[in-house]
Design a protein around this motif. Structure first.
Motif, PDB file in Angstrom:
ATOM      1  N   PHE A   1       0.329  -1.526  -0.104  1.00 43.69           N
ATOM      2  CA  PHE A   1      -0.122  -0.125   0.072  1.00 43.69           C
ATOM      3  C   PHE A   1       1.134   1.294   0.202  1.00 43.69           C
ATOM      4  O   PHE A   1       0.336   2.033  -0.291  1.00 43.69           O
ATOM      5  N   THR A   2       2.149   1.554   0.558  1.00 38.09           N
ATOM      6  CA  THR A   2       2.273   2.406   0.798  1.00 38.09           C
ATOM      7  C   THR A   2       3.932   2.656   0.072  1.00 38.09           C
ATOM      8  O   THR A   2       5.105   3.460  -0.199  1.00 38.09           O
ATOM      9  N   GLN A   3       3.736   2.143  -0.894  1.00 31.74           N
ATOM     10  CA  GLN A   3       4.824   1.258  -2.058  1.00 31.74           C
ATOM     11  C   GLN A   3       4.514   1.986  -3.525  1.00 31.74           C
ATOM     12  O   GLN A   3       3.601   1.463  -4.036  1.00 31.74           O
ATOM     13  N   ARG A   4       5.045   3.251  -4.098  1.00 34.99           N
ATOM     14  CA  ARG A   4       4.657   3.690  -5.830  1.00 34.99           C
ATOM     15  C   ARG A   4       4.129   2.341  -6.635  1.00 34.99           C
ATOM     16  O   ARG A   4       3.834   2.564  -7.069  1.00 34.99           O
ATOM     17  N   LYS A   5       5.207   2.068  -6.108  1.00 37.00           N
ATOM     18  CA  LYS A   5       5.548   0.800  -7.751  1.00 37.00           C
ATOM     19  C   LYS A   5       4.694  -0.249  -7.499  1.00 37.00           C
ATOM     20  O   LYS A   5       3.882  -1.392  -8.720  1.00 37.00           O
ATOM     21  N   PHE A   6       3.901  -0.291  -6.611  1.00 37.60           N
ATOM     22  CA  PHE A   6       3.540  -1.324  -6.453  1.00 37.60           C
ATOM     23  C   PHE A   6       1.901  -1.191  -5.953  1.00 37.60           C
ATOM     24  O   PHE A   6       0.907  -1.388  -6.856  1.00 37.60           O
ATOM     25  N   ALA A   7       1.473   0.029  -5.763  1.00 36.84           N
ATOM     26  CA  ALA A   7       0.267   0.468  -4.883  1.00 36.84           C
ATOM     27  C   ALA A   7      -0.336   2.166  -6.634  1.00 36.84           C
ATOM     28  O   ALA A   7      -1.574   2.252  -6.374  1.00 36.84           O
ATOM     29  N   GLY A   8       1.017   2.921  -6.705  1.00 41.93           N
ATOM     30  CA  GLY A   8       0.074   3.476  -8.085  1.00 41.93           C
ATOM     31  C   GLY A   8       0.045   5.117  -7.147  1.00 41.93           C
ATOM     32  O   GLY A   8       0.266   6.439  -7.963  1.00 41.93           O
ATOM     33  N   GLY A   9      -0.571   4.580  -6.264  1.00 40.40           N
ATOM     34  CA  GLY A   9      -0.650   6.013  -5.117  1.00 40.40           C
ATOM     35  C   GLY A   9      -0.804   5.122  -3.998  1.00 40.40           C
ATOM     36  O   GLY A   9      -1.220   4.110  -4.382  1.00 40.40           O
ATOM     37  N   GLY A  10      -0.933   6.914  -3.524  1.00 37.17           N
ATOM     38  CA  GLY A  10      -1.896   6.487  -1.313  1.00 37.17           C
ATOM     39  C   GLY A  10      -3.031   6.627  -1.108  1.00 37.17           C
ATOM     40  O   GLY A  10      -4.219   5.779  -1.707  1.00 37.17           O
ATOM     41  N   CYS A  11      -3.390   7.818  -0.276  1.00 35.31           N
ATOM     42  CA  CYS A  11      -4.345   7.693  -0.215  1.00 35.31           C
ATOM     43  C   CYS A  11      -5.227   7.470  -1.325  1.00 35.31           C
ATOM     44  O   CYS A  11      -6.444   7.431  -1.252  1.00 35.31           O
ATOM     45  N   CYS A  12      -5.239   8.935  -1.919  1.00 35.21           N
ATOM     46  CA  CYS A  12      -6.032   9.167  -3.326  1.00 35.21           C
ATOM     47  C   CYS A  12      -6.820   8.022  -3.833  1.00 35.21           C
ATOM     48  O   CYS A  12      -8.089   7.832  -3.882  1.00 35.21           O
ATOM     49  N   TYR A  13      -5.397   6.614  -3.635  1.00 41.66           N
ATOM     50  CA  TYR A  13      -6.243   5.924  -4.816  1.00 41.66           C
ATOM     51  C   TYR A  13      -6.953   4.600  -3.507  1.00 41.66           C
ATOM     52  O   TYR A  13      -7.960   4.422  -4.327  1.00 41.66           O
ATOM     53  N   ASP A  14      -6.629   4.680  -2.801  1.00 38.17           N
ATOM     54  CA  ASP A  14      -7.029   4.118  -1.345  1.00 38.17           C
ATOM     55  C   ASP A  14      -8.467   3.914  -1.015  1.00 38.17           C
ATOM     56  O   ASP A  14      -9.301   3.077  -1.069  1.00 38.17           O
ATOM     57  N   ILE A  15      -8.690   5.080  -0.352  1.00 37.36           N
ATOM     58  CA  ILE A  15     -10.138   5.765  -0.106  1.00 37.36           C
ATOM     59  C   ILE A  15     -10.535   7.106  -1.169  1.00 37.36           C
ATOM     60  O   ILE A  15     -11.419   7.281  -0.589  1.00 37.36           O
ATOM     61  N   GLY A  16      -9.976   8.067  -1.268  1.00 34.64           N
ATOM     62  CA  GLY A  16     -10.105   8.973  -2.242  1.00 34.64           C
ATOM     63  C   GLY A  16     -11.098   8.655  -3.306  1.00 34.64           C
ATOM     64  O   GLY A  16     -11.849   9.667  -3.940  1.00 34.64           O
TER      65      GLY A  16
END
Length: 358
Positions: A168-183
């Motif tokens: 969740f906290t690595q861009r290479k895996f998640a693409g983005g952080g809170c914006c992608y997750d709950i935003g």
């Protein structure tokens, strides 16, 4: 589809995968026949708990199974596009957890492939299914708010970073952080309520003020964490979005921030005749005896609140999708623009084909 039941393979047995397994079991015509999970221990625990007959570590072994109708994908964000693409090309319907992809180009490719294959692809935007959202949607449809011209929508947490050092906290895996997750949830339900997904401009800014210091971690997730991984995603994001109609949206998302509420997840809509805000669902308007606030009963949803039950009904031809693929692509484009605006320090213009509203 003529069949009266569906065979489902769930891909991923993390926290989201467990949610998929639990919710599919609520539909009498859904049968979970296989589970794919790279961690044998996590996979076995989930398979035993939910009575899944087959457990594999490689999802690709399930692609050629003619008896599997649906792939339900609950994987890290960077795997959403390749696994969904493989499933669609193998003739499977796909329930895909949010975000749709890690960029709009991938999302557009998935939408095109689903149409080409004639398969149902739905992004699991469960916030649309809540009683409050469905009741607010009905108030808007009934004209109670008049013209809805502006909205504020947010999902903000005081300390809710999902496992620092996890994917969740690595861009290479998640693409983005809170914006992608709950935003993405806050944005999607707001545009759904407004009935418009066609944004023409986005100004955004993201921040990482807590995660890089090892602060703000919550208790979500079952993923492994690397204590040496760099925290390189956002833990707070804001955006101002202008829709083609001229209406506007203010978006806020945070995993970690100094704020009064431990977890706030709500939307406010401004109309010419009334305003509405949740949670709880309240209506604001002038009355015979002055301005008043009304608590709105939203105990009975207008739609089944279980997105998996709804998805099964859609695949079986019993319901029209509440979450349309084109809308999910449009949401992904806006998310992209937030990061682009952060990088450039400027407004990002989006002038492509309008998206049909709900």
């Amino acid at each position: 589809m003529s069949s009266s039941s569906l065979n489902i393979a769930v891909i991923g047995a993390g926290a989201i995968g467990l949610n998929h397994l639990e919710n599919f079991q609520q539909h009498p015509d859904a049968r979970i026949v296989a589970l794919a999970e790279t961690s044998p221990e996590r996979g076995r625990e989930a398979a035993d708990k939910f009575g899944v007959p087959e457990l594999v570590t490689d999802y690709s072994t399930l692609l050629e199974r003619d008896d599997i109708d649906v792939f339900s994908i609950a994987l890290p964000n960077f795997l959403h596009a390749p696994v969904t693409l493989a499933a669609l090309r193998a003739g499977k319907h796909v329930m895909l957890d949010k975000p749709m992809a890690t960029n709009a180009a991938e999302a557009t490719e998935l939408a095109a492939e689903a149409e080409r294959q004639g398969k149902v692809l739905m992004v699991g935007q469960n916030n649309r299914f809540t009683p409050e959202v469905q009741t607010a949607k009905q108030l808007i449809a009934d004209g109670v708010l008049g013209e809805v011209y502006h909205a504020k929508t947010a999902w903000t947490r005081r300390a809710g970073i999902p496992k620092i050092g996890s994917w969740f906290t690595q861009r290479k895996f998640a693409g983005g952080g809170c914006c992608y997750d709950i935003g993405v949830h806050a944005l999607d339900r707001c545009l759904y309520l407004m009935g418009e997904f066609d944004a023409v401009s986005v100004t955004g800014q993201t921040y990482a003020k807590f995660g890089p210091r090892g602060l703000g971690q919550g208790n979500w997730g079952k993923s492994e964490a690397d204590p040496h991984a760099t925290f390189d995603v956002d833990d707070l994001a804001v955006a101002f979005i202008k829709l083609r109609s001229g209406r506007t949206v203010l978006l806020e998302a945070s995993w970690a921030a100094h704020q009064p509420d431990p977890d706030f997840n709500g939307t406010q809509l401004f109309g010419t005749e009334a305003g509405v805000q949740f949670p709880p669902l309240r209506l604001f308007r002038h009355g015979e005896h002055g301005y008043r606030t009304e608590l709105v009963d939203s105990t009975t949803p207008l739609a089944d609140p279980n997105r998996m039950v709804h998805f099964v009904d859609v695949v079986l031809g019993r319901a029209e999708p509440y979450v349309k693929v084109a809308e999910s692509v449009a949401v992904q484009r806006i998310l992209d623009a937030i990061y682009q605006s952060t990088a450039s320090g400027r407004e990002v213009r989006l002038d492509e084909t309008p998206v049909t509203p709900s």
